[in-house]
Structures are given as C-alpha cells and as structure tokens.
Scaffold this motif. Structure first.
Motif, short mmCIF file in Angstrom:
data_model
loop_
_atom_site.label_atom_id
_atom_site.label_comp_id
_atom_site.label_asym_id
_atom_site.label_seq_id
_atom_site.Cartn_x
_atom_site.Cartn_y
_atom_site.Cartn_z
N LEU A 87 -18.14 28.61 19.59
CA LEU A 87 -18.18 27.43 18.27
C LEU A 87 -16.88 26.68 18.90
O LEU A 87 -16.37 26.61 19.74
CB LEU A 87 -17.53 28.33 17.72
CG LEU A 87 -18.12 29.25 16.95
CD1 LEU A 87 -17.62 30.09 15.54
CD2 LEU A 87 -19.92 29.19 16.09
N PRO A 88 -16.45 25.27 18.51
CA PRO A 88 -15.23 24.52 19.12
C PRO A 88 -14.47 25.29 17.95
O PRO A 88 -14.64 26.10 17.14
CB PRO A 88 -15.48 23.16 17.62
CG PRO A 88 -17.68 23.59 17.45
CD PRO A 88 -17.65 24.80 17.42
N ALA A 89 -13.29 24.48 18.58
CA ALA A 89 -11.46 25.35 18.53
C ALA A 89 -11.56 25.92 16.75
O ALA A 89 -11.14 26.54 16.80
CB ALA A 89 -11.38 24.65 19.35
N ALA A 90 -11.54 24.48 16.35
CA ALA A 90 -11.47 24.62 14.87
C ALA A 90 -11.70 25.78 14.30
O ALA A 90 -11.59 26.82 13.44
CB ALA A 90 -11.16 23.00 14.64
N LEU A 91 -13.30 25.48 14.40
CA LEU A 91 -14.02 26.49 13.52
C LEU A 91 -13.94 28.35 14.12
O LEU A 91 -13.59 28.98 13.06
CB LEU A 91 -15.50 26.09 13.83
CG LEU A 91 -16.33 26.52 13.05
CD1 LEU A 91 -15.57 25.97 11.39
CD2 LEU A 91 -17.69 26.43 12.45
N ALA A 92 -13.44 28.03 15.73
CA ALA A 92 -13.49 29.58 16.02
C ALA A 92 -12.21 30.08 15.48
O ALA A 92 -12.06 31.31 15.29
CB ALA A 92 -13.04 28.96 17.36
N ARG A 93 -11.17 29.60 15.38
CA ARG A 93 -10.33 30.25 15.16
C ARG A 93 -9.98 30.26 13.84
O ARG A 93 -9.57 31.31 13.35
CB ARG A 93 -9.03 28.60 14.79
CG ARG A 93 -8.04 28.93 16.84
CD ARG A 93 -6.89 27.36 16.05
NE ARG A 93 -7.21 26.56 16.01
CZ ARG A 93 -7.32 25.12 16.66
NH1 ARG A 93 -7.73 25.40 17.98
NH2 ARG A 93 -8.09 24.19 15.76
N ARG A 94 -11.14 29.36 13.06
CA ARG A 94 -11.02 30.60 11.34
C ARG A 94 -11.66 31.33 11.51
O ARG A 94 -11.67 32.40 10.27
CB ARG A 94 -12.00 29.30 10.48
CG ARG A 94 -10.95 27.80 10.36
CD ARG A 94 -11.89 27.17 9.76
NE ARG A 94 -12.29 27.06 8.46
CZ ARG A 94 -12.93 26.98 7.35
NH1 ARG A 94 -13.34 25.02 7.13
NH2 ARG A 94 -12.43 27.26 6.06
N VAL A 95 -12.61 31.44 12.34
CA VAL A 95 -13.64 32.66 12.08
C VAL A 95 -12.87 34.20 12.96
O VAL A 95 -12.62 35.33 12.30
CB VAL A 95 -14.69 32.79 13.15
CG1 VAL A 95 -15.75 34.13 13.60
CG2 VAL A 95 -15.70 31.44 12.33
N GLU A 96 -12.09 33.65 13.45
CA GLU A 96 -10.97 34.66 14.20
C GLU A 96 -10.09 34.72 13.21
O GLU A 96 -9.81 36.07 13.13
CB GLU A 96 -10.55 34.03 15.69
CG GLU A 96 -9.59 35.49 16.24
CD GLU A 96 -9.33 34.86 17.69
OE1 GLU A 96 -8.74 35.65 18.92
OE2 GLU A 96 -8.95 33.34 17.98
#
Length: 265
Positions: free
Chosen positions: A146-155
C-alpha cells in the motif's frame, strides 16, 4: 484443460459434451455431460482438493452446497445445479442456509490448510483470539503493498482491533460470500466456491453487503445480528476491498479509503 478420457474412466461412461464456463481465479470450470445422462460441474485447478474438503465440511453442517461427486488429482466434480434469477424466496433460503453454516463452532480461528484468491495466498494460520486473527491474517499482510499514507491508516486500525472487535467463538464461515457465490434456483439457494475458515459470522454478512444488498427476505431467513454489527461492518469489508485493490489495481483505492473513513480511522 478438462480431461475427458480421465473422467470417462472414472465414471465408467463416455463424456458426450464439455461446455466451458466462466470460472473464478482458481480453477477452470466446465459443464460435463455423460452418456448415461448425468451432468456435473467439473473444476480443474491446484486448490480443488482443499475446496472439496471445505464443501464437505459445509455439507456436514446442513448448509446447502453442491455435492462432491469425485475429487482426484487436480480435478473436482460437483453435482450440477440449474441456475435461475434470485427470488425473495431464494434469498430467504440463502439466509436460512447461512445461519445453519454459522451454527458450527471451531476450536480455533483460521483453517488447517492454506488457500488463495488467484495469485494472492491467504494466511489461514490459527491465532489465539479473533481480533489477533483479523489483524495479523487479514489486514497487516497488505501493508507492504500500500502507499505509505494508506498503510498507516490500515496499521492504525489493526492496532485498535482489540478494542473494536469482540473475541467471539469462531464459527464456520463461507469466507468469500459475495452474490456471485450464491447460486439460486427457484425458491432454493446454494453456497458455492468457498474459502472457508473459522471466525466471526459477521464477516460473511459484511461481504455480502459490500458488492450488493440482499433484501429483507435474506435477513428474515438469517435472523438477528449481534448488537454493534453496523460499527464492525466496514472493518470486515476492508479485507475484501484490500484483496480487490491488490489483485485489480487502483480503481479500488476509493473503496478502501471510504471504508477506513467509515471505520473511523
């Protein structure tokens, strides 16, 4: 390729017709007619032995599934089911059948064998509790893609799951329940193409609502859901959305972002 001679030897009669059908990502699918009048659905693929065991586990619960006629090598033969448009009675039958499936408890989350959606391998390894399974097996594996911003939200959502999800008794799930994996015929309905594991029954309900909307007759057949299911639904819908994003690309970014927003992340 559908092996006509092998099927003829297995069923001790000639194969008179092979009609290839639109299948999923895992198998080649065909309608096969035999000289003795029998008709069956035949699937060829690397995971059909696992699928056969899933269908047999579902059948033992009393849930409506096609009967396994034969499984050998990479071939699965199923009873042929004539399909017709969905009716209110059919949706009601689907709800009743799904409730029967969800009445079977497991000793742990997950499934004893691996499985896949196309090129995407699924982590079925049991975890000590349900929030841990959804976090480690259904959300975190997507972070590297995932792109970094989206990955942070999922995490962030994954880290909050102990407070957001109940540690439910794991029940038998279909695992890939969108409307295309429900086969209707008159006032009956069958569950097909499973990706079974044990977990929260709301997972199946959530996915069924992601790419469609079953009517009131389905819910009348299924019965009441647990309190708070509306808040958990986008959390459960996020997994199939991430699967679609991984397999089919950027057109699903908006869906993933919308579900994260609905999940208050």
């Amino acid at each position: 390729m559908i092996p006509g001679p092998y099927l003829a030897a297995t069923f001790e009669t000639r194969v008179t017709s092979v009609r290839h059908l639109h299948g999923g990502d895992l198998s080649e699918v065909a309608r096969v007619d035999l000289a003795d009048g029998r008709r069956m659905a035949v699937k060829v693929g690397a995971n059909v032995a696992v699928e056969a065991r899933m269908l047999q586990a579902m059948d033992r619960t009393g849930a409506p599934v096609p009967r396994v006629l034969f499984q050998g090598r990479d071939i699965l033969c199923l009873e042929w089911l004539e399909e017709s448009p969905a009716t209110e009675a059919g949706w009601h039958a689907l709800g009743r059948g799904l409730r029967r499936l969800h009445a079977t408890a497991g000793r742990s989350t997950g499934w004893p064998e691996g499985y896949a959606f196309g090129a995407l391998r699924l982590d079925m390894t049991p975890r000590p509790d349900w929030p841990s399974f959804w976090c480690e097996a259904r959300l975190l594996p997507f972070l590297p893609h995932l792109p970094a911003a989206l990955a942070r939200r999922v995490e962030t959502l994954a880290g909050a799951l102990p407070d957001r999800l109940e540690d439910v008794t794991p029940m038998l799930l279909h695992g890939d329940l969108w409307s295309g994996n429900a086969l209707f015929s008159g006032d009956r309905a069958w569950l097909i193409d499973p990706a079974c594991y044990f977990g929260d029954p709301e997972v199946d309900i959530a996915m069924l609502h992601l790419f469609g909307k079953p009517g009131p007759s389905f819910h009348d057949g299924y019965g009441e859901l647990r309190r708070g299911h509306e808040a958990r639904r986008p959390i459960y819908q996020l997994f199939p959305a991430l699967v679609h994003l991984h397999l089919f690309g950027g057109s699903y970014f908006g869906l993933v972002e919308r579900l994260l927003t609905l999940a208050r992340v």
